[in-house]
Motif scaffolding. Structure first.
Motif, PDB file in Angstrom:
ATOM      1  N   GLU A  44       0.855  -1.186   0.000  1.00  0.00           N
ATOM      2  CA  GLU A  44       0.000   0.000   0.000  1.00  0.00           C
ATOM      3  C   GLU A  44       0.886   1.230   0.000  1.00  0.00           C
ATOM      4  O   GLU A  44       1.941   1.238   0.627  1.00  0.00           O
ATOM      5  CB  GLU A  44      -0.879   0.034   1.260  1.00  0.00           C
ATOM      6  CG  GLU A  44      -1.896  -1.061   1.327  1.00  0.00           C
ATOM      7  CD  GLU A  44      -2.745  -0.955   2.584  1.00  0.00           C
ATOM      8  OE1 GLU A  44      -2.785   0.130   3.189  1.00  0.00           O
ATOM      9  OE2 GLU A  44      -3.360  -1.959   2.949  1.00  0.00           O
ATOM     10  N   LEU A  47       0.501   8.113   2.368  1.00  0.00           N
ATOM     11  CA  LEU A  47       0.276   9.531   2.081  1.00  0.00           C
ATOM     12  C   LEU A  47       1.118  10.385   3.019  1.00  0.00           C
ATOM     13  O   LEU A  47       1.229  10.075   4.201  1.00  0.00           O
ATOM     14  CB  LEU A  47      -1.197   9.893   2.261  1.00  0.00           C
ATOM     15  CG  LEU A  47      -2.192   9.211   1.340  1.00  0.00           C
ATOM     16  CD1 LEU A  47      -3.600   9.685   1.672  1.00  0.00           C
ATOM     17  CD2 LEU A  47      -1.872   9.463  -0.102  1.00  0.00           C
ATOM     18  N   VAL A  71      -7.093  15.917   1.756  1.00  0.00           N
ATOM     19  CA  VAL A  71      -7.467  14.506   1.716  1.00  0.00           C
ATOM     20  C   VAL A  71      -8.973  14.396   1.907  1.00  0.00           C
ATOM     21  O   VAL A  71      -9.539  15.021   2.803  1.00  0.00           O
ATOM     22  CB  VAL A  71      -6.734  13.709   2.826  1.00  0.00           C
ATOM     23  CG1 VAL A  71      -7.211  12.268   2.864  1.00  0.00           C
ATOM     24  CG2 VAL A  71      -5.230  13.769   2.624  1.00  0.00           C
ATOM     25  N   TYR A  76     -11.759   8.315  -0.386  1.00  0.00           N
ATOM     26  CA  TYR A  76     -10.432   7.720  -0.570  1.00  0.00           C
ATOM     27  C   TYR A  76      -9.650   8.385  -1.697  1.00  0.00           C
ATOM     28  O   TYR A  76      -9.047   7.725  -2.544  1.00  0.00           O
ATOM     29  CB  TYR A  76     -10.528   6.212  -0.827  1.00  0.00           C
ATOM     30  CG  TYR A  76     -11.237   5.479   0.277  1.00  0.00           C
ATOM     31  CD1 TYR A  76     -10.586   5.177   1.460  1.00  0.00           C
ATOM     32  CD2 TYR A  76     -12.574   5.121   0.144  1.00  0.00           C
ATOM     33  CE1 TYR A  76     -11.248   4.513   2.486  1.00  0.00           C
ATOM     34  CE2 TYR A  76     -13.245   4.463   1.170  1.00  0.00           C
ATOM     35  CZ  TYR A  76     -12.578   4.160   2.334  1.00  0.00           C
ATOM     36  OH  TYR A  76     -13.226   3.520   3.343  1.00  0.00           O
ATOM     37  N   CYS A  77      -9.680   9.718  -1.706  1.00  0.00           N
ATOM     38  CA  CYS A  77      -8.955  10.446  -2.744  1.00  0.00           C
ATOM     39  C   CYS A  77      -8.364  11.720  -2.160  1.00  0.00           C
ATOM     40  O   CYS A  77      -8.582  12.049  -1.003  1.00  0.00           O
ATOM     41  CB  CYS A  77      -9.852  10.738  -3.936  1.00  0.00           C
ATOM     42  SG  CYS A  77     -11.266  11.789  -3.574  1.00  0.00           S
ATOM     43  N   ALA A  78      -7.589  12.421  -2.973  1.00  0.00           N
ATOM     44  CA  ALA A  78      -6.876  13.601  -2.494  1.00  0.00           C
ATOM     45  C   ALA A  78      -6.866  14.689  -3.551  1.00  0.00           C
ATOM     46  O   ALA A  78      -7.157  14.450  -4.726  1.00  0.00           O
ATOM     47  CB  ALA A  78      -5.445  13.215  -2.132  1.00  0.00           C
ATOM     48  N   GLN A  96      -6.939   9.161  -6.646  1.00  0.00           N
ATOM     49  CA  GLN A  96      -7.076   8.063  -5.695  1.00  0.00           C
ATOM     50  C   GLN A  96      -5.799   7.848  -4.895  1.00  0.00           C
ATOM     51  O   GLN A  96      -4.699   8.065  -5.385  1.00  0.00           O
ATOM     52  CB  GLN A  96      -7.447   6.772  -6.432  1.00  0.00           C
ATOM     53  CG  GLN A  96      -8.767   6.853  -7.182  1.00  0.00           C
ATOM     54  CD  GLN A  96      -9.926   7.116  -6.244  1.00  0.00           C
ATOM     55  OE1 GLN A  96     -10.134   6.380  -5.282  1.00  0.00           O
ATOM     56  NE2 GLN A  96     -10.682   8.153  -6.508  1.00  0.00           N
ATOM     57  N   TYR A  97      -5.942   7.415  -3.647  1.00  0.00           N
ATOM     58  CA  TYR A  97      -4.799   7.174  -2.773  1.00  0.00           C
ATOM     59  C   TYR A  97      -3.749   6.281  -3.425  1.00  0.00           C
ATOM     60  O   TYR A  97      -2.556   6.517  -3.299  1.00  0.00           O
ATOM     61  CB  TYR A  97      -5.230   6.491  -1.469  1.00  0.00           C
ATOM     62  CG  TYR A  97      -6.057   7.316  -0.517  1.00  0.00           C
ATOM     63  CD1 TYR A  97      -6.177   8.697  -0.618  1.00  0.00           C
ATOM     64  CD2 TYR A  97      -6.710   6.684   0.539  1.00  0.00           C
ATOM     65  CE1 TYR A  97      -6.930   9.419   0.287  1.00  0.00           C
ATOM     66  CE2 TYR A  97      -7.468   7.405   1.446  1.00  0.00           C
ATOM     67  CZ  TYR A  97      -7.575   8.774   1.312  1.00  0.00           C
ATOM     68  OH  TYR A  97      -8.313   9.471   2.220  1.00  0.00           O
ATOM     69  N   GLU A  98      -4.198   5.212  -4.089  1.00  0.00           N
ATOM     70  CA  GLU A  98      -3.243   4.260  -4.659  1.00  0.00           C
ATOM     71  C   GLU A  98      -2.457   4.826  -5.842  1.00  0.00           C
ATOM     72  O   GLU A  98      -1.512   4.203  -6.313  1.00  0.00           O
ATOM     73  CB  GLU A  98      -3.930   2.941  -5.038  1.00  0.00           C
ATOM     74  CG  GLU A  98      -4.965   3.056  -6.127  1.00  0.00           C
ATOM     75  CD  GLU A  98      -6.384   3.251  -5.587  1.00  0.00           C
ATOM     76  OE1 GLU A  98      -7.306   3.087  -6.390  1.00  0.00           O
ATOM     77  OE2 GLU A  98      -6.580   3.537  -4.393  1.00  0.00           O
ATOM     78  N   SER A 101       2.092   8.486  -3.781  1.00  0.00           N
ATOM     79  CA  SER A 101       2.840   7.931  -2.658  1.00  0.00           C
ATOM     80  C   SER A 101       3.814   8.958  -2.111  1.00  0.00           C
ATOM     81  O   SER A 101       4.460   9.688  -2.871  1.00  0.00           O
ATOM     82  CB  SER A 101       3.605   6.681  -3.085  1.00  0.00           C
ATOM     83  OG  SER A 101       4.263   6.111  -1.981  1.00  0.00           O
TER      84      SER A 101
END
Length: 104
Positions: A44, A47, A71, A76-78, A96-98, A101
């Protein structure tokens, strides 16, 4: 080598040292120094704090550096501001978070 901070299952923290065969990461564990080879499905992204530096790891801006502005926990996004490349200064919402990084 760009070092991304990642979390491995059970909340162990390591740094990606290199990518092997496109989907496998060679990870150096921060606490022990052990080197592990782990499939991307087991990792994962992390952030940074608001205002912190990050790298875009997926999508049209992949490889660009950015700053975390906001955030959205519910979705689940930024929201980020790109800090490198041709899109410098552009604000992106809903990433999206994914796809991002924290960078070391």
């Amino acid at each position: 080598i760009i070092q991304f901070i990642i979390i491995i299952q059970f909340l162990l923290i390591g740094v990606i040292e290199k990518v092997i065969d496109k989907y496998i990461g060679q990870i150096k564990m921060i606490d022990t120094g052990h080197i592990l080879k782990i499939d991307q499905e087991e990792l994962e992204t992390v952030l940074p704090a608001i205002g912190g530096s990050l790298k875009i790891v997926n999508g049209g801006y992949r490889g660009e550096n950015a700053i975390l502005l906001e955030v959205d926990i519910d979705n689940y996004c930024a929201t980020i501001r790109i800090e490198s490349g041709k899109a410098t200064g552009r604000v992106i919402t809903g990433i999206q978070y994914e796809d991002i990084s924290k960078i070391k």
